[in-house]
Motif scaffolding. Structure first.
Motif, short mmCIF file in Angstrom:
data_model
loop_
_atom_site.label_atom_id
_atom_site.label_comp_id
_atom_site.label_asym_id
_atom_site.label_seq_id
_atom_site.Cartn_x
_atom_site.Cartn_y
_atom_site.Cartn_z
N VAL A 1 -5.80 66.88 -19.99
CA VAL A 1 -5.46 65.84 -20.97
C VAL A 1 -4.51 64.79 -20.37
O VAL A 1 -4.48 63.65 -20.82
CB VAL A 1 -4.88 66.44 -22.28
N ALA A 2 -3.74 65.15 -19.34
CA ALA A 2 -2.89 64.15 -18.67
C ALA A 2 -3.75 63.06 -18.05
O ALA A 2 -3.43 61.87 -18.14
CB ALA A 2 -2.03 64.82 -17.60
N ASP A 3 -4.85 63.45 -17.41
CA ASP A 3 -5.76 62.45 -16.82
C ASP A 3 -6.35 61.56 -17.90
O ASP A 3 -6.49 60.35 -17.70
CB ASP A 3 -6.88 63.16 -16.05
N LEU A 4 -6.68 62.15 -19.03
CA LEU A 4 -7.28 61.34 -20.12
C LEU A 4 -6.25 60.36 -20.67
O LEU A 4 -6.58 59.23 -21.03
CB LEU A 4 -7.80 62.26 -21.23
N LYS A 5 -4.98 60.79 -20.69
CA LYS A 5 -3.92 59.90 -21.22
C LYS A 5 -3.66 58.73 -20.26
O LYS A 5 -3.51 57.59 -20.70
CB LYS A 5 -2.65 60.72 -21.47
N VAL A 6 -3.63 59.01 -18.96
CA VAL A 6 -3.43 57.91 -17.99
C VAL A 6 -4.65 56.99 -18.00
O VAL A 6 -4.52 55.76 -17.99
CB VAL A 6 -3.17 58.47 -16.57
N PHE A 7 -5.83 57.58 -18.05
CA PHE A 7 -7.07 56.79 -18.12
C PHE A 7 -7.03 55.81 -19.30
O PHE A 7 -7.35 54.63 -19.16
CB PHE A 7 -8.25 57.77 -18.26
N THR A 8 -6.60 56.31 -20.46
CA THR A 8 -6.54 55.47 -21.67
C THR A 8 -5.54 54.33 -21.49
O THR A 8 -5.78 53.19 -21.89
CB THR A 8 -6.16 56.34 -22.89
N LEU A 9 -4.41 54.63 -20.85
CA LEU A 9 -3.39 53.59 -20.58
C LEU A 9 -3.96 52.50 -19.66
O LEU A 9 -3.84 51.30 -19.94
CB LEU A 9 -2.15 54.23 -19.94
N ILE A 10 -4.60 52.92 -18.57
CA ILE A 10 -5.12 51.94 -17.60
C ILE A 10 -6.22 51.10 -18.25
O ILE A 10 -6.28 49.88 -18.08
CB ILE A 10 -5.67 52.66 -16.33
N ARG A 11 -7.05 51.75 -19.03
CA ARG A 11 -8.13 51.02 -19.71
C ARG A 11 -7.53 49.95 -20.63
O ARG A 11 -7.99 48.82 -20.68
CB ARG A 11 -8.98 52.02 -20.50
N HIS A 12 -6.45 50.32 -21.32
CA HIS A 12 -5.78 49.40 -22.24
C HIS A 12 -5.19 48.21 -21.46
O HIS A 12 -5.38 47.05 -21.83
CB HIS A 12 -4.67 50.17 -22.96
N LEU A 13 -4.49 48.50 -20.38
CA LEU A 13 -3.84 47.43 -19.60
C LEU A 13 -4.86 46.47 -19.00
O LEU A 13 -4.59 45.28 -18.87
CB LEU A 13 -2.98 48.04 -18.48
N ARG A 14 -6.03 47.01 -18.62
CA ARG A 14 -7.05 46.15 -17.99
C ARG A 14 -7.94 45.44 -19.01
O ARG A 14 -8.77 44.61 -18.63
CB ARG A 14 -7.95 47.00 -17.08
#
Ligand SMILES: N[C@@H](CCC(=O)N[C@@H](CS)C(=O)NCC(=O)O)C(=O)O
Length: 208
Positions: free
Chosen positions: A152-165
């Motif tokens: 779930v840590a990977d999914l949380k970072v993934f969601t953050l990066i997707r949001h920023l981009r």
């Protein structure tokens, strides 16, 4: 199997997204309660801490995104069983919360203040957290944040990066993550190409 209902806003992303993806990857049935923004003020008073996400499990409710992520991560085999690896997973999820909270604090500001504060974040906190997250990724074998497998840590970072981009954050350049944390972009692509993550977005008709 417990009866689950995950309540979060009716958009793709944000603090509720990792749990939605995790439950989908784990093929765990849940009611996907998506709250339209127009309904929020009416529903807010009835929530535990005045915020979403919420998870209802057989009629009992918990709040706080990372508590929910840990719980559904355990159900979906996306949370490490080893205590040290679990702590690494938690550390990353809390670090993402730190930066998400700073960004979220600018959302309802008047335009001029929003611009000033977001520019400060672009020059300070956002690159700081992205580079530190990248360092933590590299310190732990470079592919995933904990236990060398998707969590779930990977999914949380993934969601953050997707949001920023994504371009939805005015005054935040969409190429900022790519410029300051290229290893996080490789990680983003790794997670994006995970068959379970791909299936989740395909199910919702979204190209990511
Ligand atoms: N610490 C909480 C923060 C929850 C939070 O602030 N959620 C936002 C959406 S991501 C929210 O509900 N905002 C609406 C509001 O505060 O009225 C968590 O991690 O779940």
């Amino acid at each position: 199997m417990a009866k689950l209902k995950l309540t979060y806003f009716d958009f793709h992303g944000g603090r509720g997204e990792p749990a939605r993806i995790a439950l989908s990857i784990g093929e765990i049935a849940f009611e996907d309660d998506r709250v339209p923004l127009a309904d929020w003020q009416r529903r807010k008073a009835d929530t535990l801490f005045g915020a979403l996400p919420l998870l209802e499990v057989d009629g009992q409710i918990i709040a706080q995104s990372n508590a929910i992520n840990r719980y559904v991560g355990k159900l979906a085999d996306l949370y490490p069983s080893d205590p040290w690896e679990a702590a690494l997973c938690d550390e990353v999820m809390e670090a993402v919360e730190d930066i998400v909270s700073k960004i979220a604090a600018t959302i309802n500001l008047p335009e001029e203040q929003k611009k000033t504060q977001r520019q400060a974040l672009v020059e300070g906190s956002i690159p700081f957290y992205l580079t530190r997250l990248q360092q933590r990724l590299e310190a732990h074998r470079g592919r995933y944040f904990a236990a060398d497998r998707l969590s779930v840590a990977d999914l949380k970072v993934f969601t953050l990066i997707r949001h920023l981009r994504s371009g939805v954050l005015d005054h935040v350049p969409t190429d900022l993550p790519d410029r300051v944390a290229p290893k996080l972009i490789e990680h983003y692509k790794r997670v994006k190409n995970d068959p379970g993550v791909k299936a989740y977005y395909a199910k919702h008709g979204l190209a990511i």
